[in-house]
Scaffold this active site. Structure first.
Site, short mmCIF file in Angstrom:
data_model
loop_
_atom_site.label_atom_id
_atom_site.label_comp_id
_atom_site.label_asym_id
_atom_site.label_seq_id
_atom_site.Cartn_x
_atom_site.Cartn_y
_atom_site.Cartn_z
CG PHE A 138 -27.58 149.00 -5.18
CD1 PHE A 138 -28.47 149.73 -5.96
CD2 PHE A 138 -26.89 147.96 -5.78
CE1 PHE A 138 -28.67 149.42 -7.29
CE2 PHE A 138 -27.08 147.64 -7.12
CZ PHE A 138 -27.97 148.38 -7.88
CG ASN A 154 -26.47 151.77 8.12
OD1 ASN A 154 -25.72 151.20 7.31
ND2 ASN A 154 -27.38 151.12 8.84
CE1 TYR A 200 -29.84 139.87 0.76
CE2 TYR A 200 -29.77 137.90 -0.62
CZ TYR A 200 -29.51 139.24 -0.43
OH TYR A 200 -28.94 139.97 -1.46
CG ASP A 212 -30.29 152.86 10.12
OD1 ASP A 212 -31.16 152.36 9.38
OD2 ASP A 212 -29.60 152.20 10.92
CG ASN A 223 -31.06 146.82 8.46
OD1 ASN A 223 -30.72 147.99 8.58
ND2 ASN A 223 -30.97 145.92 9.42
P1 NAD Z 1 -22.64 145.65 1.00
O1 NAD Z 1 -22.86 145.17 2.39
O2 NAD Z 1 -21.24 145.93 0.58
O3 NAD Z 1 -23.53 146.94 0.71
C1 NAD Z 1 -24.72 147.24 1.41
C2 NAD Z 1 -24.62 148.68 1.87
O4 NAD Z 1 -25.85 149.08 2.49
C3 NAD Z 1 -23.52 148.90 2.89
O5 NAD Z 1 -22.72 150.00 2.52
C4 NAD Z 1 -24.27 149.16 4.20
O6 NAD Z 1 -23.54 149.98 5.08
C5 NAD Z 1 -25.55 149.80 3.68
N1 NAD Z 1 -26.71 149.66 4.57
C6 NAD Z 1 -27.19 148.51 5.12
N2 NAD Z 1 -28.27 148.75 5.87
C7 NAD Z 1 -28.50 150.09 5.79
C8 NAD Z 1 -29.47 150.96 6.36
N3 NAD Z 1 -30.43 150.51 7.18
N4 NAD Z 1 -29.41 152.29 6.08
C9 NAD Z 1 -28.44 152.78 5.27
N5 NAD Z 1 -27.49 151.99 4.70
C10 NAD Z 1 -27.51 150.67 4.97
O7 NAD Z 1 -23.30 144.56 0.05
P2 NAD Z 1 -23.24 144.40 -1.54
O8 NAD Z 1 -22.73 143.05 -1.80
O9 NAD Z 1 -22.59 145.56 -2.18
O10 NAD Z 1 -24.79 144.41 -1.90
C11 NAD Z 1 -25.44 145.55 -2.42
C12 NAD Z 1 -26.88 145.19 -2.74
O11 NAD Z 1 -26.91 144.17 -3.73
C13 NAD Z 1 -27.63 144.65 -1.53
O12 NAD Z 1 -28.96 145.11 -1.59
C14 NAD Z 1 -27.58 143.14 -1.74
O13 NAD Z 1 -28.65 142.50 -1.12
C15 NAD Z 1 -27.63 143.05 -3.25
N6 NAD Z 1 -27.05 141.82 -3.80
C16 NAD Z 1 -25.71 141.58 -3.68
C17 NAD Z 1 -25.17 140.42 -4.25
C18 NAD Z 1 -23.70 140.10 -4.17
O14 NAD Z 1 -23.29 139.06 -4.68
N7 NAD Z 1 -22.86 140.94 -3.59
C19 NAD Z 1 -26.01 139.50 -4.91
C20 NAD Z 1 -27.36 139.76 -4.98
C21 NAD Z 1 -27.87 140.94 -4.45
#
Ligand code: NAD
Length: 314
Positions: free
Chosen positions: A75, A32, A142, A54, A92
């Protein structure tokens, strides 16, 4: 073979999409764009099926999950680790995951790889923390929302015969990251090269993993888990303090005489309410499948700092 990557326009998701394309998979991205960016998919946009939607809406999962899909890499999430609106995490993360699981169940698509987090452990008394550590007591909304998703996925696995992997990532760092301490420090020092505000007392000690190592670990866990529900820690071998991170970033930016403004934080030096002060994951379970991180925490942070400096100079 066809796969779906939710959150594929985000930081980790977009790197995962590139990897899956290179392995020959047909990829559908659902996003989204709340925190993801179309530029993260530049160069590969013609190779993917993109659904701008979304996942809080059930029809978006229905559209994304076609009969021929083999695996859903989930993800998408509200990845905000600081205190925010609980409803954002509920909708979300938990509701979106429920909608996705239901669409998968209806279509008979039964493999899911879920982006979980080290924060599901809360303040673990045992470091490095293994996957079977208990009791799991998340201290952030979270972390709680992610543990709720893991529980739901585990239940779908046993109730409906899914195969599921939950990846409990440490702090993933690298190009395209929009948040996190490395990006934060680089941005602050670009704005003011003389002073760096450090949230908390600076002694918070955590593990950092380079994005390519995290993606490789994801692929290994997926390919090697053939039934049931398995959780895997995905981190590097060590941990470093926030002051270590600051020193690496300062050095990479070629700065000297930077004055640290340490806020002291909350609740014994945490950066914010719900910040896990000490995080180091036991990664032996995933290593036993043949994966190993190429970089330690300092190397990962150094590489990420270099990338962030370039990105923030554009
Ligand atoms: P990010 O914010 O770059 O990616 C999340 C993506 O999900 C985004 O592109 C966002 O637009 C999309 N999104 C959010 N809500 C949505 C919805 N309701 N419908 C459709 N799309 C939606 O974050 P990231 O760092 O790339 O994280 C990716 C995943 O890994 C997440 O689930 C996060 O919780 C998990 N994670 C990340 C880390 C880290 O260090 N970056 C660590 C542990 C876990």
């Amino acid at each position: 073979m066809s796969v779906v990557v939710t959150g594929g326009a985000g930081f980790i998701g977009s790197h995962l999409v590139e990897k899956l394309l290179s392995l020959g998979y047909q990829v559908t991205v659902v996003d989204n764009f709340s925190s993801g960016h179309i530029e993260n998919l530049s160069g590969i946009s013609s190779e993917i099926r993109l659904i701008r939607g979304d996942l809080r809406l059930p029809e978006v999962s229905e559209e994304a999950i076609r009969d021929e899909v083999d695996t859903v890499f989930h993800f998408a999430a509200n990845p905000e680790v600081r205190v925010g609106d609980p409803k954002e995490h509920y909708e979300n993360n938990i509701l979106a995951t429920y909608n996705l699981l239901e669409a998968m169940r209806r279509r008979d698509v039964k493999r899911i790889v879920f982006a979980s987090t080290s924060t599901v452990y809360g303040d673990a008394a045992r470091l490095p923390t293994p996957e079977d550590y208990s009791p799991m007591k998340p201290i952030s909304l979270y972390g709680a929302s992610k543990l709720a998703c893991e529980s739901m996925i585990s239940a779908y696995t046993y109730t409906y015969g899914f195969t599921a992997v939950a990846l409990r990532y440490a702090n993933v760092v690298g190009p395209r990251a929009k948040r996190g301490v490395v990006k934060d420090f680089v941005a602050k020092l670009k704005a003011n090269p003389h002073e760096l505000e450090i949230l908390g007392d600076g002694t918070q000690r955590k593990s950092y993993i380079w994005i390519d190592d995290a993606v490789e670990g994801t692929i290994t866990a997926w390919q090697k888990t053939l039934r049931g529900f398995e959780a895997y820690n995905v981190g590097s071998e060590d941990s470093i303090t926030v002051l270590d991170v600051a020193a690496i970033v300062v050095k990479e930016m070629g700065l000297t005489n930077v004055k640290y403004k340490i806020t002291g934080g909350v609740d014994g030096g945490r950066g914010w309410v719900g910040d896990v002060k000490y995080m180091h994951l036991d990664i032996r379970k995933l290593k036993a499948l043949g994966w190993a991180p190429k970089f330690n925490s300092s190397e990962a942070v150094r590489k990420a700092a270099k990338a962030a400096i370039v990105e923030l100079t554009r």
